[in-house]
Design a protein around this motif. Structure first.
Motif: not given
Length: 217
Positions: A153, A173, A176-177, A179
């Motif tokens: 990312l 980040e 948010k994905k 993970y």
């Protein structure tokens, strides 16, 4: 992405630190069928920018972003890390982290978990934070001294132009994905951090940027 390769990436400005870091990397046991590589990024404008450069250079699925003054002493570090990343929803791992990021976003203001060998100017110590039960514990953020990932990312170099909050930002980040971020169980610390004085010149301005971007997550 080469699923049989692991890459170590560091932003460096000191050749002595770089060479010492590489000496420890060369001692690591590389599992059969895997390949290891490393990139030293000189002259990076920021940590996020340097890490993006290293990320683009490497086709490795597994990447370890570490400070130049971090020396990995666990010779089975790679196999231990791969064991954690067998769970595909784990995107990131670190040596020290916080289960709950405090409201002010300052990680060291919250109870931390994990272990490191720390060398702080005139004193060395075995720094043991909160204990971990099982193979790992999920956290909201990890310390940037060492961050391992199994997915690429982009690091937010558009937001963080210096050397602070790039690590906590990257954790957000990944979250948010969808993970998970974890700190693995370490019977003994997996690395040494030859840390010195903290330069907080840009820390609080970076904190404001972080909070404006992420505190609604």
């Amino acid at each position: 992405m080469d699923e049989r390769k692991i890459c170590f990436i560091a932003c460096v400005n000191n050749e002595n630190y770089e060479q010492e870091m590489l000496r420890y990397l060369k001692r690591l046991n590389v599992p059969r069928g895997y390949e290891m590589e490393s990139f030293s990024i000189w002259g990076a404008e920021s940590m996020a920018a340097g890490y993006n450069e290293g990320m683009r250079r490497s086709s490795a699925k597994y990447k370890v972003y570490l400070h130049q003054d971090v020396f990995i002493v666990n010779k089975n570090f790679i196999s231990d890390l791969l064991d954690i990343f067998r769970e595909e929803d784990i995107g990131m791992a670190g040596m020290v982290g916080v289960p709950q990021l405090p409201e002010n976003s300052i990680m060291w203001n919250a109870p931390r978990i994990g272990k490191i060998y720390a060398y702080l100017i005139y004193q060395s110590s075995n720094s043991v934070f909160g204990g971990i039960e099982g193979r790992y514990q999920q956290v909201q953020a990890v310390d940037g001294l060492l961050i391992a990932t199994q997915y690429d990312l982009p690091w937010r170099e558009d937001l963080f132009h210096n050397w602070d909050f790039y690590d906590i930002s990257q954790g957000q980040e990944f979250i948010k994905k969808g993970y998970r971020i974890v700190v693995p169980y370490q019977k003994q610390p997996w690395c040494i951090h030859d840390d010195g004085f903290n330069n907080l010149k840009n820390y609080y301005s970076a904190r404001r940027i972080f909070q404006n971007e992420y505190r609604t997550i």
